[in-house]
Design a protein around this motif. Structure first.
Motif, PDB file in Angstrom:
ATOM      1  N   CYS A 117       9.120   2.362  -8.340  1.00 47.43           N
ATOM      2  CA  CYS A 117       8.199   1.732  -7.396  1.00 47.43           C
ATOM      3  C   CYS A 117       7.063   2.698  -7.070  1.00 47.43           C
ATOM      4  O   CYS A 117       7.287   3.894  -6.881  1.00 47.43           O
ATOM      5  N   TRP A 152      14.290  -4.906  -3.975  1.00 47.64           N
ATOM      6  CA  TRP A 152      14.012  -4.040  -5.122  1.00 47.64           C
ATOM      7  C   TRP A 152      15.312  -3.399  -5.599  1.00 47.64           C
ATOM      8  O   TRP A 152      16.088  -2.869  -4.808  1.00 47.64           O
ATOM      9  N   LEU A 199       2.408  -8.641  -0.448  1.00 49.27           N
ATOM     10  CA  LEU A 199       3.488  -7.672  -0.280  1.00 49.27           C
ATOM     11  C   LEU A 199       3.702  -6.779  -1.488  1.00 49.27           C
ATOM     12  O   LEU A 199       3.884  -5.563  -1.339  1.00 49.27           O
ATOM     13  N   TYR A 200       3.683  -7.361  -2.678  1.00 49.08           N
ATOM     14  CA  TYR A 200       4.008  -6.551  -3.850  1.00 49.08           C
ATOM     15  C   TYR A 200       3.481  -7.218  -5.112  1.00 49.08           C
ATOM     16  O   TYR A 200       3.100  -8.385  -5.114  1.00 49.08           O
ATOM     17  N   PRO A 259       1.452  -4.864   4.404  1.00 48.13           N
ATOM     18  CA  PRO A 259       1.006  -5.847   3.401  1.00 48.13           C
ATOM     19  C   PRO A 259      -0.277  -6.583   3.771  1.00 48.13           C
ATOM     20  O   PRO A 259      -0.451  -7.752   3.449  1.00 48.13           O
ATOM     21  N   LEU A 292      12.225  -5.169   1.745  1.00 43.84           N
ATOM     22  CA  LEU A 292      11.759  -5.213   0.353  1.00 43.84           C
ATOM     23  C   LEU A 292      12.411  -4.110  -0.465  1.00 43.84           C
ATOM     24  O   LEU A 292      12.949  -4.361  -1.555  1.00 43.84           O
ATOM     25  N   GLN A 341      -2.773  -8.737  -5.209  1.00 41.88           N
ATOM     26  CA  GLN A 341      -1.725  -7.798  -5.597  1.00 41.88           C
ATOM     27  C   GLN A 341      -2.163  -6.361  -5.318  1.00 41.88           C
ATOM     28  O   GLN A 341      -3.354  -6.047  -5.395  1.00 41.88           O
ATOM     29  N   PRO A 342      -1.220  -5.486  -4.982  1.00 48.76           N
ATOM     30  CA  PRO A 342      -1.554  -4.098  -4.671  1.00 48.76           C
ATOM     31  C   PRO A 342      -2.035  -3.319  -5.906  1.00 48.76           C
ATOM     32  O   PRO A 342      -1.764  -3.692  -7.047  1.00 48.76           O
ATOM     33  N   ILE A 383       9.085  -4.047   5.160  1.00 57.17           N
ATOM     34  CA  ILE A 383       8.991  -3.159   3.997  1.00 57.17           C
ATOM     35  C   ILE A 383      10.369  -2.591   3.677  1.00 57.17           C
ATOM     36  O   ILE A 383      10.742  -2.446   2.498  1.00 57.17           O
ATOM     37  N   PHE A 424       4.273   3.405  -4.190  1.00 59.90           N
ATOM     38  CA  PHE A 424       4.128   3.107  -2.772  1.00 59.90           C
ATOM     39  C   PHE A 424       2.819   3.712  -2.279  1.00 59.90           C
ATOM     40  O   PHE A 424       2.665   4.931  -2.244  1.00 59.90           O
ATOM     41  N   THR A 459       3.726  -1.587  -4.108  1.00 61.26           N
ATOM     42  CA  THR A 459       3.674  -2.067  -2.733  1.00 61.26           C
ATOM     43  C   THR A 459       2.982  -1.050  -1.832  1.00 61.26           C
ATOM     44  O   THR A 459       2.538   0.010  -2.297  1.00 61.26           O
ATOM     45  N   ASN A 460       2.885  -1.371  -0.535  1.00 59.68           N
ATOM     46  CA  ASN A 460       2.156  -0.548   0.427  1.00 59.68           C
ATOM     47  C   ASN A 460       2.931  -0.408   1.741  1.00 59.68           C
ATOM     48  O   ASN A 460       3.917  -1.115   1.963  1.00 59.68           O
TER      49      ASN A 460
END
Length: 224
Positions: free
Chosen positions: A49, A136, A39-40, A107, A131, A64-65, A128, A51, A103-104
């Motif tokens: 952040c 966040w 996820l992040y 996930p 999150l 991890q992203p 998302i 994205f 993050t994306n």
């Protein structure tokens, strides 16, 4: 703060409820269960952040992203902005994770290098949202590429983000949207975030690839 472990569990439960395209061989090669969300990475208390669209092979192996070729460009830029020094080949870029969240839109890693369908993005959107809104703590968000920016379309009036993205100054200007999320008791939460789009830092993006480091430094000025 809500339990991030519960969010990860909820995502995995959703992923296992109905099958969808996942690049299973990459997960298995990395010793991971394909439905385990990535996820992040980074600090949920950070102001900023990043994205991006979705995971790649390197991201799955690292769990991890943004750690592949494009991610290294992002992390190198962050390191430069934080330390005022240029990273070397031996620099540990993981230190930037103290200052940022990564993050994306989804996930999981799609098969090949194709973006997930709108249906898959819609399916994982509520997670998302949770999150970004409930976990966040920041409110400044740099999107990487068109797909990541367009993910925020539902949080603005019709046509507003598209009009903004057609402007010549879209990579230096910003726009606010209000992201919404429902918690475990279905209560609606709202959060205003500032979107600061950048082009995706892929070598295939020939128009902007060479410009990306400078565009990123300009974005980071005054934030970190």
């Amino acid at each position: 703060m809500p339990n991030i472990t519960q969010l990860l569990s909820d995502i995995q439960q959703e992923a296992e409820s109905v099958s969808f395209p996942i690049d299973e061989p990459v997960y298995l090669a990395a010793g991971l269960k394909p439905t385990q969300p990535i996820l992040y990475a980074g600090n949920l208390n950070s102001q900023l952040c990043f994205f991006a669209r979705d995971l790649g092979k390197d991201e799955v192996h690292a769990s991890q992203p943004l750690i592949g070729a494009a991610g290294k460009l992002v992390r190198s830029g962050l390191y430069r902005a934080i330390t005022q020094e240029a990273p070397t080949k031996t620099t540990d870029l993981q230190v930037v994770l103290d200052r940022v969240l990564l993050t994306n839109t989804v996930p999981y890693k799609p098969p090949g290098n194709k973006a997930y369908s709108q249906a898959v993005k819609k399916r994982f959107r509520p997670f998302i949202e949770r999150l970004l809104v409930l976990h966040w703590q920041g409110d400044k968000l740099i999107t990487l590429g068109n797909e990541a920016f367009n993910w925020f379309t539902p949080y603005s009036e019709k046509g507003v983000l598209q009009e903004f993205f057609q402007r010549s100054d879209r990579y230096s200007n910003s726009i606010e949207v209000t992201v919404t999320a429902k918690d475990s008791t279905e209560n609606l939460h709202k959060k205003s975030v500032t979107l600061m789009p950048l082009p995706h830092p892929s070598p295939l993006n020939q128009k902007y690839y060479s410009q990306f480091p400078q565009l990123l430094q300009e974005r980071l000025t005054g934030i970190l």
